[in-house]
Design a protein around this motif. Structure first.
Motif: not given
Length: 158
Positions: A61-70, A128-134
């Motif tokens: 039901d979705a695409f998930i884009v994950e980007m590592a940017v510590p 579309i929504d976005a979150s930033y954690k760890d």
């Protein structure tokens, strides 16, 4: 056959026909960049940020884009959607000034990146929504109802 140029094991060029002791170019260049340079030269070129790696996953039901940017904050990101083009960017500026005795030392740093992706027509761009954690920026791209995978079913023959 006469040897004009001898290539030593360190791969520098040395002229064997000359009695002059000229520096081996590769060694001289290596020393120039490995010696302790003033931080005004090194700080602007080694900012520690590069083009971040991206993982893209697809579920039913979705695409998930994950980007590592510590090391960044939520407020550092700019996420824009223009038609079907999703752009993720950040821009950071750093300015340090030290005043000691009779001199002033200023150092400026700048780092930025921008990644853009063309979204498929199946994405419901209004949800579309976005979150930033760890240190991981995650963008959830839900699919339109008609694009979602339907469960397998059996069809009876009449």
């Amino acid at each position: 056959m006469t040897t004009l140029v001898n290539v030593p094991k360190n791969r520098g060029l040395a002229n064997t026909n000359s009695g002059l002791n000229l520096p081996i170019w590769s060694k001289w260049i290596d020393e120039m960049f490995t010696n302790d340079l003033p931080s005004v030269f090194t700080s602007n070129f080694n900012t520690g940020i590069s083009l971040p790696k991206v993982n893209i996953k697809e579920s039913a039901d979705a695409f998930i884009v994950e980007m590592a940017v510590p090391g960044l904050k939520k407020s550092d990101f700019h996420i824009d959607l223009d038609n079907q083009l999703l752009s993720i960017s950040t821009e950071m500026k750093d300015e340090n000034e030290n005043n000691q005795d009779n001199y002033t030392r200023r150092e400026f740093g700048y780092a930025s990146f921008k990644r853009s992706f063309t979204l498929p027509e199946s994405v419901n761009d209004s949800k579309i929504d976005a979150s930033y954690k760890d240190g991981i920026l995650s963008i959830h791209l839900p699919k339109k109802e008609e694009a979602k995978q339907k469960p397998a079913r059996s069809i009876k023959i009449s």
